[in-house]
Design an enzyme around this catalytic site. Structure first.
Site, short mmCIF file in Angstrom:
data_model
loop_
_atom_site.label_atom_id
_atom_site.label_comp_id
_atom_site.label_asym_id
_atom_site.label_seq_id
_atom_site.Cartn_x
_atom_site.Cartn_y
_atom_site.Cartn_z
N LYS A 107 41.55 39.34 28.14
CA LYS A 107 41.69 39.89 29.49
C LYS A 107 40.30 40.16 30.03
CE LYS A 107 45.24 41.16 32.15
NZ LYS A 107 46.63 40.68 32.07
P1 NAD Z 1 49.07 42.46 42.79
O1 NAD Z 1 47.66 42.84 43.01
O2 NAD Z 1 49.58 41.21 43.37
O3 NAD Z 1 50.04 43.66 43.28
C1 NAD Z 1 49.88 44.95 42.82
C2 NAD Z 1 50.87 45.87 43.51
O4 NAD Z 1 50.76 47.17 42.91
C3 NAD Z 1 50.62 46.05 44.99
O5 NAD Z 1 51.84 46.12 45.68
C4 NAD Z 1 49.91 47.41 45.06
O6 NAD Z 1 50.12 48.08 46.29
C5 NAD Z 1 50.62 48.15 43.95
N1 NAD Z 1 49.84 49.29 43.46
C6 NAD Z 1 48.52 49.30 43.12
N2 NAD Z 1 48.16 50.54 42.79
C7 NAD Z 1 49.25 51.32 42.91
C8 NAD Z 1 49.51 52.69 42.72
N3 NAD Z 1 48.55 53.53 42.32
N4 NAD Z 1 50.77 53.17 42.94
C9 NAD Z 1 51.74 52.33 43.35
N5 NAD Z 1 51.56 51.01 43.55
C10 NAD Z 1 50.33 50.51 43.34
O7 NAD Z 1 49.25 42.48 41.19
P2 NAD Z 1 50.31 41.66 40.31
O8 NAD Z 1 49.68 40.38 39.92
O9 NAD Z 1 51.63 41.68 40.99
O10 NAD Z 1 50.36 42.56 38.99
C11 NAD Z 1 51.21 43.70 38.89
C12 NAD Z 1 51.40 44.06 37.43
O11 NAD Z 1 51.97 42.94 36.74
C13 NAD Z 1 50.12 44.38 36.65
O12 NAD Z 1 50.41 45.34 35.66
C14 NAD Z 1 49.76 43.07 35.98
O13 NAD Z 1 48.95 43.23 34.83
C15 NAD Z 1 51.16 42.59 35.61
N6 NAD Z 1 51.26 41.15 35.36
C16 NAD Z 1 50.87 40.24 36.32
C17 NAD Z 1 51.00 38.89 36.06
C18 NAD Z 1 50.67 37.84 37.10
O14 NAD Z 1 50.97 36.67 36.86
N7 NAD Z 1 50.11 38.19 38.24
C19 NAD Z 1 51.50 38.46 34.82
C20 NAD Z 1 51.89 39.41 33.88
C21 NAD Z 1 51.77 40.75 34.17
#
Ligand code: NAD
Length: 422
Positions: A107
């Site tokens: 990561k």
């Molecule tokens: P993103 O940046 O697209 O979206 C993040 C979301 O979280 C946004 O809606 C934001 O407003 C919200 N957020 C941020 N801080 C916040 C807070 N303090 N309180 C409430 N909401 C908050 O990110 P993503 O890619 O959707 O990732 C989200 C989660 O999924 C993370 O934990 C990431 O590690 C995990 N994840 C992502 C992927 C991927 O393919 N993108 C894969 C596996 C896991």
């Protein structure tokens, strides 16, 4: 001490220890397997639009390459630090092992707020970060992908930077340097929605097993970014009702259902759920106590905690985010019989389709969306089956512990067969 004060890597280690105990892993192997192989920190200067310079701190943690190249996203968020990235990297190792894909775990991230920069600055930050990591990452060695705060455009900049520092005859060979690219630059159909799609496949598998009807079920989702919004849209297509959504700006709710497609358009245009005309504004604590069947944290870690866990009314918590549940909250919830579908299984769709993208780039192929979706479902349902089997074999109700037992059992076998060099 509040349950969120414990560092995230300590949480990851506690989860690891429970799984290691189940598979009878030796103390020696535990100490080798649990710690990252390499911890890389780079400080790099970037020219800002106002003419000044700012130094950024970036991380790349290479946790394990036992089963294949290091693999994992890059996170852009002010709270990124070494402890967080170590935890996230270790979860990638367990995730790939659980889903039986030939990748290790890694990561990366930069401690900054991407929303505070214009596109030109962002591009310079991403390119300079990629350049600073240099030969530490590479198409068959360590392969980044998007995560919180980064996206397909980020990956295209990373790939282009790497391609331009590669010899001319090799340039076409390095597309697989990153996954999660745009379709036009070599991305895979289905990668954008892959994590959300995977969340829904895992939910379908669980619903089938326990006799839960997804269609008509209500769901609250924290985070309406890549993962949360794709999950919401796909669940809506399957007949579920999204009745509450929260993000960094606040929370909204509507008993009759919030249209997931309209909300996605709104957030794309306005940057958050705030002001969405199709729902009412609610207090954050009302989001956690919403009367829903399913709760899906899809934002950041440590969101389901000892203080809000007792208010949660959902029957199942689906960990679309990485590490959303603290150890204390997990205990409170499981004691009450609330089911937790663990992150290393539930959100693995992203890395699985990243693997498909890497394979397509490697063999100069382009698969159809149908093909990708079917293959993703097969890989995930096999992993879900393995978790259910492990629950029986090890006599544990915890799906997290069972998932760790599957992943760690596989890694343990490989270590036993290969031995430790020299
Ligand atoms: P993103 O940046 O697209 O979206 C993040 C979301 O979280 C946004 O809606 C934001 O407003 C919200 N957020 C941020 N801080 C916040 C807070 N303090 N309180 C409430 N909401 C908050 O990110 P993503 O890619 O959707 O990732 C989200 C989660 O999924 C993370 O934990 C990431 O590690 C995990 N994840 C992502 C992927 C991927 O393919 N993108 C894969 C596996 C896991």
């Amino acid at each position: 001490m509040p349950d969120t004060d414990q560092g995230l890597f300590a949480t990851a280690l506690a989860q690891f220890e429970r799984g290691a105990e189940l598979v009878g892993m030796s103390a020696d192997l535990r100490s080798i397997i649990s710690q990252p192989k390499n911890e890389i920190i780079v400080n790099f200067p970037v020219r800002m639009t106002d003419g000044g310079f700012r130094v950024f701190r970036g991380y790349r943690i290479q946790h394990s390459n036992l089963l294949g190249p290091y693999k994992g996203g890059v996170r852009f968020h002010p709270a990124v630090d070494l402890d967080e990235v170590k935890a996230l990297a270790s979860w990638m190792t367990w995730k790939s092992a659980l889903c039986d894909i030939p990748f290790g775990g890694a990561k990366g991230g930069i401690a900054f707020d991407p929303h505070a920069h214009d596109q030109d600055e962002l591009e310079r930050i991403v390119r300079r970060f990629t350049h600073s990591l240099g030969g530490n990452i590479g198409p068959d060695h360590d392969i980044p992908a998007p995560d919180l705060g980064s996206n397909a455009q980020t990956m295209v900049w990373m790939m282009d930077t790497y391609a331009n520092s590669t010899g001319a005859t090799e340039r076409q060979n390095v597309k697989r340097f990153v996954t999660g690219k745009t379709l036009e630059t070599g991305g895979s159909p289905g990668r954008e929605k892959a994590t959300g799609q995977g969340v829904v496949f895992c939910l379908q598998h669980w619903a089938d097993e326990v006799g839960f009807d997804l269609s008509g079920a209500s769901v609250s989702i924290q985070g309406w970014g890549n993962v949360g919004s794709a999950t919401g849209r796909i669940l809506q297509v399957h007949g579920a009702r999204v009745t509450a959504v929260a993000d960094h700006a606040g929370a909204i709710a509507d008993e009759d259902g919030i249209d997931a497609f309209d909300l996605t358009d709104w957030v794309q245009e306005h940057g958050s759920v705030a002001g969405f005309p199709g729902a009412g504004w609610i207090e954050n604590e009302d989001f956690w106590s919403a009367d829903v069947d399913m709760l899906i944290p899809a934002a950041i870690e440590n969101q389901v905690r000892a203080d809000n866990a007792p208010k949660i009314r959902a029957k199942v918590i689906v960990e679309a985010a990485n590490g959303p549940t603290t150890l204390e909250a997990e205990k409170l919830l499981t004691d009450r019989g609330v089911e937790i579908l663990p992150d290393i299984l539930v959100n693995a769709g992203g890395v699985i389709v990243s693997y498909f993208e890497w394979v397509q780039n490697r063999s100069a192929q382009r698969w159809s969306l149908d093909d990708v979706d079917h293959k993703l479902r097969d890989v995930l349902w096999k992993a879900c089956d393995a978790v259910v089997e492990a629950q029986k074999e090890f006599g544990t109700k915890s799906r997290r512990d069972a998932a760790y037992a599957v992943a760690l059992g596989r890694l343990q076998t490989v270590y036993q067969q290969r031995g430790i060099f020299p």
